[in-house]
Design a protein around this motif. Structure first.
Motif, PDB file in Angstrom:
ATOM      1  N   SER A  65      33.990  43.367   9.254  1.00 49.66           N
ATOM      2  CA  SER A  65      34.693  42.209   9.808  1.00 49.66           C
ATOM      3  C   SER A  65      33.754  41.019   9.985  1.00 49.66           C
ATOM      4  CB  SER A  65      35.359  42.568  11.137  1.00 49.66           C
ATOM      5  OG  SER A  65      34.397  42.834  12.132  1.00 49.66           O
TER       6      SER A  65
ATOM      7  N   GLU B 125      40.088  39.858  16.669  1.00 50.75           N
ATOM      8  CA  GLU B 125      40.780  41.139  16.799  1.00 50.75           C
ATOM      9  C   GLU B 125      40.634  41.895  15.490  1.00 50.75           C
ATOM     10  OE1 GLU B 125      45.352  42.414  16.617  1.00 50.75           O
ATOM     11  OE2 GLU B 125      44.897  41.019  18.250  1.00 50.75           O
TER      12      GLU B 125
ATOM     13  N   THR C 259      43.249  44.726   9.496  1.00 52.00           N
ATOM     14  CA  THR C 259      43.549  43.328   9.824  1.00 52.00           C
ATOM     15  C   THR C 259      42.433  42.731  10.654  1.00 52.00           C
ATOM     16  OG1 THR C 259      44.733  43.817  11.878  1.00 52.00           O
ATOM     17  CG2 THR C 259      46.055  43.727   9.881  1.00 52.00           C
TER      18      THR C 259
ATOM     19  N   LYS D 173      42.254  39.155  12.991  1.00 44.84           N
ATOM     20  CA  LYS D 173      42.901  37.940  13.483  1.00 44.84           C
ATOM     21  C   LYS D 173      41.931  37.226  14.407  1.00 44.84           C
ATOM     22  CE  LYS D 173      47.587  39.711  13.262  1.00 44.84           C
ATOM     23  NZ  LYS D 173      48.800  40.038  14.005  1.00 44.84           N
TER      24      LYS D 173
ATOM     25  N   HIS E 246      41.794  34.796  17.479  1.00 41.16           N
ATOM     26  CA  HIS E 246      42.578  34.258  18.595  1.00 41.16           C
ATOM     27  C   HIS E 246      41.814  33.087  19.205  1.00 41.16           C
ATOM     28  CE1 HIS E 246      45.470  37.689  19.025  1.00 41.16           C
ATOM     29  NE2 HIS E 246      44.506  38.292  18.348  1.00 41.16           N
TER      30      HIS E 246
ATOM     31  N   VAL F  41      46.617  31.530  16.583  1.00 42.66           N
ATOM     32  CA  VAL F  41      46.120  32.812  16.100  1.00 42.66           C
ATOM     33  C   VAL F  41      46.100  32.730  14.582  1.00 42.66           C
ATOM     34  CG1 VAL F  41      46.508  35.297  15.970  1.00 42.66           C
ATOM     35  CG2 VAL F  41      47.055  34.068  18.079  1.00 42.66           C
ATOM     36  N   VAL F  42      44.931  32.915  14.004  1.00 39.88           N
ATOM     37  CA  VAL F  42      44.753  32.797  12.561  1.00 39.88           C
ATOM     38  C   VAL F  42      44.494  34.186  11.989  1.00 39.88           C
ATOM     39  CG1 VAL F  42      43.374  31.758  10.732  1.00 39.88           C
ATOM     40  CG2 VAL F  42      43.741  30.514  12.870  1.00 39.88           C
ATOM     41  N   THR F  43      45.322  34.575  11.014  1.00 31.80           N
ATOM     42  CA  THR F  43      45.088  35.838  10.317  1.00 31.80           C
ATOM     43  C   THR F  43      44.039  35.585   9.242  1.00 31.80           C
ATOM     44  OG1 THR F  43      47.337  36.592  10.729  1.00 31.80           O
ATOM     45  CG2 THR F  43      46.134  37.688   8.961  1.00 31.80           C
TER      46      THR F  43
ATOM     47  N   ASP G 202      44.242  40.782   5.967  1.00 29.63           N
ATOM     48  CA  ASP G 202      45.322  41.742   6.214  1.00 29.63           C
ATOM     49  C   ASP G 202      45.599  42.527   4.939  1.00 29.63           C
ATOM     50  OD1 ASP G 202      47.465  43.179   7.130  1.00 29.63           O
ATOM     51  OD2 ASP G 202      48.681  41.445   7.674  1.00 29.63           O
TER      52      ASP G 202
END
Length: 154
Positions: free
Chosen positions: A49, A103, A119, A121, A123, A128-130, A133
């Protein structure tokens, strides 16, 4: 007989024993916390991530560079947990322009398997931006044993 033993002990000695015990206990708790943080940061989906968010243009624009990470709140079992086949981490992130939480959700096929990131995300205060995914994360009623199902009134 016990009273005679304590009559000969000085108050300063008891204070030193109490202070030493407190210091050793606090140091032990600090080292355990650091050990768990190190284990969390070594998780494959945590490492992945970081690479994904560092290479994501919108995340860099929203947060600003350099992006710095905080420590995962290990006491928050609602947002930070690793179970048999799912994992979720809320990692505090800070940049030169904004701060928020990253997240990270990951899955694995078997309890002995390796987690793969499902996923990510970001925050922020107002959105909230993805970031990432794969569609592998499936919401269930409760995969986390610390959550309670919501009740509806009739």
């Amino acid at each position: 007989m016990v009273a005679l033993v304590f009559e000969n002990v000085r108050l300063s000695t008891l204070v030193q024993i109490a202070g030493g015990s407190f210091l050793m206990g606090a140091t032990g708790l600090y080292l355990v916390q650091k050990s768990y943080q190190k284990k969390v940061r070594a998780l494959p989906h945590y490492v992945e991530s970081l690479k994904i968010i560092a290479d994501h243009d919108k995340a860099r624009e929203a947060l600003g560079t350099p992006i710095e990470l905080g420590t995962v709140d290990l006491a928050d079992r609602l947002h930070n947990y690793v179970d048999k086949t799912k994992s979720m981490l809320m990692v505090p992130v800070t940049g030169s322009m904004a701060a928020g939480f990253m997240e990270v959700r990951a899955v694995r096929d078997t309890p002995a398997g390796v987690f793969s990131t499902a996923t990510i995300k970001l925050h922020l205060d107002d959105e909230v931006v993805t970031i990432y995914d794969t569609g592998a994360w499936r919401e269930e009623k409760s995969s986390n044993p610390t959550t309670t199902p919501s009740t509806t009134s009739k």
